[in-house]
Scaffold this active site. Structure first.
Site, short mmCIF file in Angstrom:
data_model
loop_
_atom_site.label_atom_id
_atom_site.label_comp_id
_atom_site.label_asym_id
_atom_site.label_seq_id
_atom_site.Cartn_x
_atom_site.Cartn_y
_atom_site.Cartn_z
N GLY A 53 -36.42 21.62 10.65
CA GLY A 53 -35.11 21.90 11.74
C GLY A 53 -34.66 20.47 11.34
O GLY A 53 -34.72 19.47 13.01
N HIS A 54 -34.40 19.84 10.90
CA HIS A 54 -33.64 18.30 10.94
C HIS A 54 -33.67 18.09 9.57
O HIS A 54 -33.63 18.77 8.43
CB HIS A 54 -34.68 17.10 11.42
CG HIS A 54 -36.49 16.89 10.30
ND1 HIS A 54 -37.48 17.89 10.30
CD2 HIS A 54 -36.50 16.18 9.29
CE1 HIS A 54 -38.56 17.63 9.44
NE2 HIS A 54 -37.38 16.68 8.65
N GLY A 55 -32.57 16.33 9.43
CA GLY A 55 -32.28 16.24 8.22
C GLY A 55 -32.09 15.18 8.29
O GLY A 55 -33.33 15.11 8.88
N ARG A 100 -32.80 20.82 7.41
CA ARG A 100 -33.52 21.81 6.70
C ARG A 100 -34.64 22.47 7.27
O ARG A 100 -34.86 21.95 8.40
CB ARG A 100 -34.74 21.06 5.14
CG ARG A 100 -36.09 20.56 6.11
CD ARG A 100 -35.18 18.76 6.78
NE ARG A 100 -34.52 18.64 5.85
CZ ARG A 100 -34.77 16.96 4.84
NH1 ARG A 100 -35.93 17.06 4.56
NH2 ARG A 100 -34.54 16.87 4.19
#
Length: 138
Positions: A53-55, A100
């Site tokens: 839950g981040h990039g 992702r």
């Protein structure tokens, strides 16, 4: 050029077979396109949980299903792509500028990450709208 999901590829790592078991070596700049500065792994992820839950702004990663299986949802802000990892000699290269989500972990799954940089909180894009704003500036 803006990073896209098409810059993220599944790569086959070397597999040396022996009657007593297999080994997969991973060499910097040979098997993966960067120098590994950090290694970590996720395990004991409860069924139904989503991780990631981040990039990242600068970080390259190679993700490997060391055991079991899981899915990786890649998102470049325009296109999404689901990749299933379930063999320890196949890895997913994720370039900077890609969101992702890690999901659908099998029981006993171990997710191994090889990262191009040491941990830096300032490199993370943890809010999806912040991620989209970052992408629009590229």
């Amino acid at each position: 050029m803006k990073p896209s999901i098409y810059n993220c590829n599944v790569i086959e790592l070397p597999k040396i077979h022996n009657r007593a078991g297999n080994i997969t070596p991973v060499n910097n700049y040979t098997d993966i396109p960067f120098h590994v500065k950090r290694v970590y792994y996720l395990y004991d992820v409860p069924g139904g949980e989503t991780r990631g839950g981040h990039g990242h702004k600068q970080l390259h990663q190679v993700i490997i299903a060391a055991s079991g299986s899981f899915d990786v949802m890649l998102d470049d802000g325009h296109i999404k792509k689901l990749v299933t990892l379930n063999r320890p000699n196949y890895a997913l290269l994720i370039v900077p500028g890609i969101w992702r989500d890690l999901l659908n972990f099998s029981s006993g799954a171990v997710l191994l990450v090889l990262a191009s940089e040491t941990y830096d909180e300032n490199d993370y894009l943890r809010d999806y709208n912040e991620f989209l704003e970052f992408k629009s500036g590229l």
